[in-house]
Design an enzyme around this catalytic site. Structure first.
Site, PDB file in Angstrom:
ATOM      1  N   GLY A 119      52.790  86.758  25.257  1.00  0.00           N
ATOM      2  CA  GLY A 119      52.064  85.857  24.348  1.00  0.00           C
ATOM      3  C   GLY A 119      51.231  86.167  23.476  1.00  0.00           C
ATOM      4  N   CYS A 134      55.159  92.687  27.026  1.00  0.00           N
ATOM      5  CA  CYS A 134      54.627  92.930  25.487  1.00  0.00           C
ATOM      6  C   CYS A 134      53.921  92.442  25.879  1.00  0.00           C
ATOM      7  CB  CYS A 134      55.513  91.583  24.808  1.00  0.00           C
ATOM      8  SG  CYS A 134      54.739  91.009  23.561  1.00  0.00           S
ATOM      9  N   TYR A 135      52.982  91.596  26.063  1.00  0.00           N
ATOM     10  CA  TYR A 135      51.589  90.497  26.188  1.00  0.00           C
ATOM     11  C   TYR A 135      50.814  91.474  28.064  1.00  0.00           C
ATOM     12  CZ  TYR A 135      47.036  88.708  27.065  1.00  0.00           C
ATOM     13  OH  TYR A 135      45.152  88.462  27.408  1.00  0.00           O
ATOM     14  N   HIS A 181      61.048  92.765  24.108  1.00  0.00           N
ATOM     15  CA  HIS A 181      61.630  91.317  24.867  1.00  0.00           C
ATOM     16  C   HIS A 181      62.934  91.398  25.014  1.00  0.00           C
ATOM     17  CE1 HIS A 181      58.148  88.821  23.834  1.00  0.00           C
ATOM     18  NE2 HIS A 181      57.772  89.604  23.042  1.00  0.00           N
ATOM     19  N   GLU A 199      64.268  89.513  27.186  1.00  0.00           N
ATOM     20  CA  GLU A 199      65.050  88.154  27.149  1.00  0.00           C
ATOM     21  C   GLU A 199      65.803  87.222  25.703  1.00  0.00           C
ATOM     22  OE1 GLU A 199      62.103  88.955  26.976  1.00  0.00           O
ATOM     23  OE2 GLU A 199      60.230  87.395  26.310  1.00  0.00           O
ATOM     24  N   SER A 203      69.071  54.217  33.611  1.00  0.00           N
ATOM     25  CA  SER A 203      69.479  53.763  32.042  1.00  0.00           C
ATOM     26  C   SER A 203      71.052  54.541  31.708  1.00  0.00           C
ATOM     27  CB  SER A 203      68.332  55.406  31.395  1.00  0.00           C
ATOM     28  OG  SER A 203      68.522  56.429  31.368  1.00  0.00           O
ATOM     29  N   GLY A 204      71.411  55.420  32.528  1.00  0.00           N
ATOM     30  CA  GLY A 204      73.311  55.762  31.460  1.00  0.00           C
ATOM     31  C   GLY A 204      72.839  56.891  31.512  1.00  0.00           C
ATOM     32  N   GLY A 205      71.560  57.534  31.220  1.00  0.00           N
ATOM     33  CA  GLY A 205      71.176  58.956  30.629  1.00  0.00           C
ATOM     34  C   GLY A 205      71.439  60.352  31.117  1.00  0.00           C
ATOM     35  N   VAL A 206      71.559  61.394  31.441  1.00  0.00           N
ATOM     36  CA  VAL A 206      72.174  62.611  31.833  1.00  0.00           C
ATOM     37  C   VAL A 206      71.112  62.061  33.270  1.00  0.00           C
ATOM     38  CG1 VAL A 206      72.548  64.764  32.443  1.00  0.00           C
ATOM     39  CG2 VAL A 206      72.926  63.399  29.800  1.00  0.00           C
ATOM     40  N   ASP A 207      70.074  62.101  32.785  1.00  0.00           N
ATOM     41  CA  ASP A 207      68.489  62.525  33.776  1.00  0.00           C
ATOM     42  C   ASP A 207      69.082  61.496  34.953  1.00  0.00           C
ATOM     43  OD1 ASP A 207      68.521  64.396  32.339  1.00  0.00           O
ATOM     44  OD2 ASP A 207      66.604  64.256  31.183  1.00  0.00           O
ATOM     45  N   SER A 208      68.560  60.390  34.618  1.00  0.00           N
ATOM     46  CA  SER A 208      68.457  59.247  35.338  1.00  0.00           C
ATOM     47  C   SER A 208      70.025  59.536  36.219  1.00  0.00           C
ATOM     48  CB  SER A 208      68.164  57.670  34.578  1.00  0.00           C
ATOM     49  OG  SER A 208      69.265  57.263  34.264  1.00  0.00           O
ATOM     50  N   SER A 209      70.995  59.349  35.226  1.00  0.00           N
ATOM     51  CA  SER A 209      72.233  59.316  36.401  1.00  0.00           C
ATOM     52  C   SER A 209      72.472  60.584  37.775  1.00  0.00           C
ATOM     53  CB  SER A 209      73.308  59.357  35.463  1.00  0.00           C
ATOM     54  OG  SER A 209      73.234  58.590  34.123  1.00  0.00           O
ATOM     55  N   LYS A 263      67.283  71.323  31.543  1.00  0.00           N
ATOM     56  CA  LYS A 263      68.833  70.506  31.459  1.00  0.00           C
ATOM     57  C   LYS A 263      70.297  70.974  31.954  1.00  0.00           C
ATOM     58  CE  LYS A 263      69.753  66.718  29.125  1.00  0.00           C
ATOM     59  NZ  LYS A 263      68.943  65.617  29.222  1.00  0.00           N
TER      60      LYS A 263
END
Ligand code: XMP
Length: 543
Positions: free
Chosen positions: A74, A101-102, A188, A190, A242-248, A399
């Site tokens: 942080g 770290c923090y 870090h 990660e 909508s045809g986008g990835v998420d709604s599909s 995603k």
């Protein structure tokens, strides 16, 4: 008319989502820009991770029964007024804790160590020397490259802790108290600049926390389907596709879970790319046999956009009309059900493809700008206005996990790996007024851009590649004729999340081919420019 009624979504907040059959790692967010990266790294090891606020209590953690806890880094100093704190009882739960770290400084401070205030950050690469065998560095040799980004540092060990690694600048780069299962790193693990960082995280997950590798896409899909069935029972669900990835992907998952209880509504607003409406109908209606209501509202949208040139007004007009069309389409579905005298008429649920980065509660204390939601991109406030409860089956996923889920559910690559496309469609890529003729020009140019990007294998390597129609005409010459025609700008960018972007250094031959095809094949265009601006200060879309 569907009356507005506000009903809080019944779906649990991320912290309440119970996946009891999974090993679970909780990540306490102290505002690091890398918190989401930690969560991703853990999931890449097939262990379920969840980001929670840093002020979560020990009792709440006990209830969630994680196998381990990671404290993120942080930006604050532990000495700062208002610096994010931690419930110290967390350290005596017996659950393994890894402070980064923090997170390390906080752990040390609460357990009797000393943290040295440093006005200067140590930032950049370093070399870690591993002094003592420890489960965290198992199999990692005696030294490794690491990435530092910290201000304060540890000056004296807390009781019961041992040093397990040091760097040139720090005697306490990694410490542990194996009795209490407490571990801490000043660097870090990660980030990709710590090349063996993943192995440190794996060691924590499997050697210290004894997690099982049980977070797989298959198990996620099965459980998500079960949760949806429990939530909606025998009621019906509507989803704006909508045809986008998420709604599909949301549609495919819900279809698997509840079959015909799901109806998707696809609105053609007249601002879509060439063949988009047909593609969506083919994939979802024909291949998946999802109940799909196709609404061609293009004329309504185009009429409302007549004479509108201001970008914000365009967006408002389109968003507002979308809500009206959607409401109307739902009413028609209802009326149809009544006419058919079907049982359980009424659509109580609205499904959305909300993703994890949109729902992670920010650290709040101090604020974490990286996790702010881009609210202006969410079309029109549907759930607030309408009589729906929300179903959000993807709200635990990042995603790339949504893409994996889509492929596993049988969606084709052309949907799962498609580039983002804005809700207001081509309207925000036509500068000035949107007219049928200007739409035709942009659509034709866009088709060429997409087809050349795909043919050269560049389409899936960039974040977005598209054409923009400028409100500029210029002189050209074609054959013996002088022309006075439109200008197309090419926008090709790379980006991780759309928040920042850089223009792609495309091979000249591909740019040349796109440009030459557009001026030769698209009637009304005689000039093509390439946009070489970064975001910020520009944006990706032109409006
Ligand atoms: P900007 O232009 O803000 O775009 O740099 C960032 C990313 O968001 C997409 N975008 C939208 N997506 N509705 C959406 O669903 C919208 O209104 C919208 N506006 C921009 C844009 O394509 C880029 O990927």
């Amino acid at each position: 008319m569907i009356r507005p009624r506000v009903r809080p979504p019944p779906f649990p907040t991320p912290t309440d989502v119970k996946t009891p059959s999974h090993s679970r790692i909780l990540i306490l967010d102290f505002g690091s820009q890398y918190t989401q990266v930690i969560a991703r790294r853990v999931r890449e090891c097939q262990v379920f991770s969840e980001i929670v606020r840093c002020d979560i209590t020990a009792a709440e953690i006990e209830r969630l029964a994680p196998k381990g806890i990671i404290l993120s880094g942080g930006p604050a100093s532990v000495y700062e007024k208002g610096a994010p704190q931690i419930d110290p009882d967390i350290f005596s739960l017996g659950t393994p804790v890894l402070g980064i770290c923090y997170g390390m400084q906080l752990m040390a401070r609460h357990l009797g160590g000393e943290v040295e205030f440093s006005p200067q950050r140590e930032y950049g690469a370093g070399v870690l020397h591993i002094d003592k065998g420890t489960p965290l560095f198992d199999g990692l040799g005696e030294q490794m490259d690491i990435w530092n980004s910290h201000g304060d540092k540890l000056a004296a060990l807390p009781d019961g802790f041992h040093v397990v690694a040091h760097t040139e600048n720090s005697a306490f780069a990694a410490i542990e108290d194996t009795e209490r299962h407490l571990y801490a790193l000043q660097f870090h693990p990660e980030v990709s600049h710590t090349p063996h960082g993943n192995e440190i995280i794996e060691n924590f997950l499997f050697r210290v926390c004894h997690c099982a590798m049980d977070w797989t896409m298959g198990s996620f899909i099965d459980e998500a389907c079960e949760r949806v069935r429990q939530q909606v029972g025998d009621q019906k669900v509507v989803l704006g596709l909508s045809g986008g990835v998420d709604s599909s992907v949301a549609a495919a998952l819900l279809h698997k879970a509840i079959g015909d209880q799901l109806t998707c509504i696809f609105v053609n607003n007249g601002l879509l790319r060439e063949n988009e409406a047909e593609t969506v109908q083919r994939i979802f209606g024909e291949n998946f046999q999802i109940k799909l209501k196709y609404v061609d509202a293009s004329e309504r949208f185009l009429r409302l956009l007549e004479g509108v040139t201001d970008p914000e007004t365009k967006r408002k007009v389109i968003g507002g009309e979308f809500v009206r069309v959607f409401e109307q389409a739902t009413e028609e579905l209802l009326a149809q059900d009544h006419a058919d005298e079907r049982p359980h008429a009424g659509y109580r649920f609205l499904a959305q493809g909300t993703l994890y980065p949109d729902v992670i509660e920010s650290v709040a204390i101090g604020g974490n700008p990286a996790s702010l939601i881009k609210s202006h991109h969410n079309v029109g406030g549907l759930p607030e206005k309408m009589n729906f409860e929300l179903v959000e089956p993807l709200r635990e996923l990042f995603k790339d996990e949504v893409r994996q889920a889509g492929l596993q559910l049988g969606l084709p690559n052309e949907i799962v790996h498609r580039q983002p496309f804005p809700g207001p469609g081509l309207a925000v890529r036509i500068l000035g007024e949107v007219t049928p003729e200007r739409l035709r020009i942009l659509r034709d140019a866009d088709t060429i851009v997409v087809s050349e990007m795909k043919a050269s294998d560049w389409y899936y390597r960039v974040w977005q590649s598209f054409a923009v129609l400028l409100p500029v005409r210029s002189v050209g010459v074609m054959g013996d004729q002088r022309t006075y025609e439109n200008t197309i700008a090419l926008r090709i960018v790379e980006s991780q999340d759309g928040m920042t972007a850089d223009w792609v250094r495309m091979p000249y031959e591909i740019l040349a081919r796109i440009s030459s095809r557009i001026v030769n094949e698209v009637k009304g265009v005689n000039r093509v420019c390439f946009d070489i601006s970064t975001k910020p200060p520009s944006t990706i879309e032109w409006e």
